[in-house]
Write a protein that holds these residues in place. Sequence first.
Motif, PDB file in Angstrom:
ATOM      1  N   VAL A  75      -3.450  -2.881  -6.180  1.00 53.15           N
ATOM      2  CA  VAL A  75      -2.346  -1.950  -5.981  1.00 53.15           C
ATOM      3  C   VAL A  75      -1.445  -2.562  -4.926  1.00 53.15           C
ATOM      4  O   VAL A  75      -1.910  -2.965  -3.851  1.00 53.15           O
ATOM      5  CB  VAL A  75      -2.834  -0.564  -5.524  1.00 53.15           C
ATOM      6  N   GLY A  96       3.194   0.668  -4.864  1.00 50.07           N
ATOM      7  CA  GLY A  96       2.581   1.707  -5.675  1.00 50.07           C
ATOM      8  C   GLY A  96       2.159   1.249  -7.060  1.00 50.07           C
ATOM      9  O   GLY A  96       1.433   1.967  -7.749  1.00 50.07           O
ATOM     10  N   ASP A  97       2.570   0.059  -7.490  1.00 51.26           N
ATOM     11  CA  ASP A  97       2.192  -0.429  -8.813  1.00 51.26           C
ATOM     12  C   ASP A  97       0.748  -0.904  -8.809  1.00 51.26           C
ATOM     13  O   ASP A  97       0.310  -1.605  -7.891  1.00 51.26           O
ATOM     14  CB  ASP A  97       3.092  -1.586  -9.261  1.00 51.26           C
TER      15      ASP A  97
END
Length: 123
Positions: A75, A96-97
Amino acid sequence: MTASDLAPASFVVNVPGIPDAELEPEALDPDQILSGDPVVTGKVLWESPDGKQVRGVWQITPGVVTDIEANELFVVVSGRATIEIEGGSVLEVGPGDACFLREGDRTRWTVHETLRKAYQVSL
């Protein structure tokens, strides 16, 4: 024996200030650097007794590097990068990915802004 007997128990790791946590220098093979002067730092938070699973925090400064991946789920905490998978996808990642890379994937990382990620690698 069940699968749950083989895997560590579920848990939460709370690392206060993870975006600003102190990391340690890590070696980057000069042959992996395609452009720029990227610097890699990291910190292992947990490792299985057999060394086949590792969880931690990793960071790289801007530049372009190549890598051969392990099975990794990560993350992005901060920063941005483009990850090109040879013969496959182009992934744009930012804060946030969540991303999964497969063992053996040959990748080219173009780091646009210093990228920090929390990861789990399975070897």
